[in-house]
Design a protein around this motif. Structure first.
Motif, PDB file in Angstrom:
ATOM      1  N   PRO A   1       0.829  -1.219   0.000  1.00  0.00           N
ATOM      2  CA  PRO A   1       0.000   0.000   0.000  1.00  0.00           C
ATOM      3  C   PRO A   1       0.863   1.268   0.000  1.00  0.00           C
ATOM      4  O   PRO A   1       1.786   1.393   0.805  1.00  0.00           O
ATOM      5  CB  PRO A   1      -0.808  -0.133   1.294  1.00  0.00           C
ATOM      6  CG  PRO A   1      -0.891  -1.606   1.528  1.00  0.00           C
ATOM      7  CD  PRO A   1       0.421  -2.171   1.060  1.00  0.00           C
ATOM      8  N   HIS A   2       0.576   2.162  -0.931  1.00  0.00           N
ATOM      9  CA  HIS A   2       1.379   3.374  -1.046  1.00  0.00           C
ATOM     10  C   HIS A   2       1.128   4.310   0.128  1.00  0.00           C
ATOM     11  O   HIS A   2      -0.025   4.562   0.508  1.00  0.00           O
ATOM     12  CB  HIS A   2       1.040   4.104  -2.350  1.00  0.00           C
ATOM     13  CG  HIS A   2       1.585   3.428  -3.568  1.00  0.00           C
ATOM     14  ND1 HIS A   2       1.798   4.099  -4.758  1.00  0.00           N
ATOM     15  CD2 HIS A   2       1.980   2.133  -3.788  1.00  0.00           C
ATOM     16  CE1 HIS A   2       2.298   3.253  -5.656  1.00  0.00           C
ATOM     17  NE2 HIS A   2       2.401   2.059  -5.087  1.00  0.00           N
ATOM     18  N   GLU A   3       2.208   4.849   0.673  1.00  0.00           N
ATOM     19  CA  GLU A   3       2.113   5.787   1.786  1.00  0.00           C
ATOM     20  C   GLU A   3       2.276   7.220   1.294  1.00  0.00           C
ATOM     21  O   GLU A   3       2.808   7.474   0.209  1.00  0.00           O
ATOM     22  CB  GLU A   3       3.196   5.479   2.822  1.00  0.00           C
ATOM     23  CG  GLU A   3       3.076   4.111   3.460  1.00  0.00           C
ATOM     24  CD  GLU A   3       4.182   3.839   4.472  1.00  0.00           C
ATOM     25  OE1 GLU A   3       5.020   4.739   4.688  1.00  0.00           O
ATOM     26  OE2 GLU A   3       4.211   2.735   5.039  1.00  0.00           O
TER      27      GLU A   3
ATOM     28  N   ARG B   1       6.652   5.499  -1.154  1.00  0.00           N
ATOM     29  CA  ARG B   1       6.267   6.598  -0.269  1.00  0.00           C
ATOM     30  C   ARG B   1       6.190   7.874  -1.110  1.00  0.00           C
ATOM     31  O   ARG B   1       7.175   8.274  -1.726  1.00  0.00           O
ATOM     32  CB  ARG B   1       7.277   6.792   0.865  1.00  0.00           C
ATOM     33  CG  ARG B   1       7.459   5.597   1.770  1.00  0.00           C
ATOM     34  CD  ARG B   1       8.508   5.882   2.835  1.00  0.00           C
ATOM     35  NE  ARG B   1       8.745   4.736   3.704  1.00  0.00           N
ATOM     36  CZ  ARG B   1       9.614   3.771   3.433  1.00  0.00           C
ATOM     37  NH1 ARG B   1      10.344   3.826   2.312  1.00  0.00           N
ATOM     38  NH2 ARG B   1       9.766   2.757   4.254  1.00  0.00           N
TER      39      ARG B   1
ATOM     40  N   SER C   1      -4.653   6.203  -0.056  1.00  0.00           N
ATOM     41  CA  SER C   1      -6.115   6.134   0.031  1.00  0.00           C
ATOM     42  C   SER C   1      -6.681   7.352   0.759  1.00  0.00           C
ATOM     43  O   SER C   1      -7.714   7.911   0.351  1.00  0.00           O
ATOM     44  CB  SER C   1      -6.547   4.855   0.752  1.00  0.00           C
ATOM     45  OG  SER C   1      -5.937   4.768   2.028  1.00  0.00           O
TER      46      SER C   1
ATOM     47  N   TYR D   1      -1.807   7.265   4.097  1.00  0.00           N
ATOM     48  CA  TYR D   1      -1.762   6.406   2.919  1.00  0.00           C
ATOM     49  C   TYR D   1      -2.354   7.135   1.716  1.00  0.00           C
ATOM     50  O   TYR D   1      -3.103   8.119   1.860  1.00  0.00           O
ATOM     51  CB  TYR D   1      -2.523   5.108   3.178  1.00  0.00           C
ATOM     52  CG  TYR D   1      -1.799   4.186   4.138  1.00  0.00           C
ATOM     53  CD1 TYR D   1      -0.856   3.270   3.664  1.00  0.00           C
ATOM     54  CD2 TYR D   1      -2.035   4.269   5.509  1.00  0.00           C
ATOM     55  CE1 TYR D   1      -0.178   2.438   4.537  1.00  0.00           C
ATOM     56  CE2 TYR D   1      -1.356   3.440   6.391  1.00  0.00           C
ATOM     57  CZ  TYR D   1      -0.427   2.522   5.894  1.00  0.00           C
ATOM     58  OH  TYR D   1       0.263   1.715   6.775  1.00  0.00           O
TER      59      TYR D   1
END
Length: 266
Positions: A36-38, A139, A60, A58
């Protein structure tokens, strides 16, 4: 991945901001098989009121907030693909420009509600794990950005498409004329070819011309990466200089084509 991460994020973030894509679809398309991209603040960064991304947060979180911001006022989403000596389109300050050049890419969000100014996201990519099972951790470093330089886009999709086609034709003809295609027979043939796979998922906001332009530019980016790592059949200094000039011009036109294809408004 041949489409830069920032281009993919810009396309989907623009669709989310315009209310034409779901956050879940955008996350799946941008992250793919990554962790999951931060989203992390750069030194001195203070999140604008319209995008109060948690620290740590995140992607999201950011996309949900961006969708809400887009409901209040139109948001400009731009991908920028700078290289050393060519930072056209990258807003200041200097630390943001330096980070964007180091990464070779960034996403700029402008026109945020309530005069919040502009925000830039620069990806930091880390690979981990054994060679046969490499994971990717991304990130997005958040920077406050100065107002976007010039117009929202350096050129329209039509203008970028024309410039890209001209640069592609000139580079292909010049390299074939120098007989440099023989070192890799698929090189110039690939410039004229088409992508034969489905590529990465793209949002519904990209029109047919943008999709065609991005598809062709994606293939050329992959070929340029190979060409930059291999000097091919270059023998003389003049040949090396001519080859470098053609590849530099083609790279600039290709990067402009990607920017025009995925940025919002486009």
């Amino acid at each position: 991945m041949t489409i830069p991460r920032s281009a993919l994020l810009a396309a989907w973030a623009g669709a989310v901001a315009a209310g034409r894509a779901r956050v879940g679809d955008a996350l799946e398309a941008v992250a793919g098989d990554d962790e999951p991209h931060e989203v992390q603040p750069a030194p001195g960064f203070v999140a604008p009121p319209s995008l109060p991304v948690p620290d740590p947060g995140y992607l999201s979180d950011l996309l949900v907030l961006l969708g809400a911001a887009g409901e209040r006022s139109p948001v400009t989403v731009r991908c920028v693909l700078p290289v050393p000596g060519d930072v056209l389109g990258v807003p200041g300050p200097g630390d943001l420009q330096a980070a964007a050049v180091t990464a070779g890419e960034c996403v700029v969000l402008a026109g945020l509600p309530d005069g919040d100014g502009s925000l830039a996201l620069v990806p930091e990519v880390e690979e981990f794990g054994p060679a046969d099972d490499v994971g990717v951790h991304v990130r997005w470093q958040a920077h406050r950005a100065e107002p976007l330089p010039g117009t929202p886009l350096a050129s329209s999709v039509a203008e970028a498409d024309m410039a890209f086609r001209l640069a592609l034709a000139e580079a292909t003809t010049a390299l074939e004329g120098l007989d440099l295609s023989s070192w890799r027979p698929d090189a110039t043939a690939g410039l004229r070819g088409r992508r034969d796979d489905d590529g990465q998922p793209l949002p519904p906001t990209l029109g047919p011309r943008s999709l065609r332009l991005l598809t062709r530019a994606e293939r050329v980016l992959a070929i340029l990466a190979v060409a930059e790592a291999d000097h091919g059949g270059v023998v003389t200094g003049w040949e090396a200089g001519r080859r470098s000039e053609q590849l530099t011009a083609l790279s600039r036109a290709t990067r402009a084509a990607v920017v025009a294809a995925v940025s919002l408004p486009g």
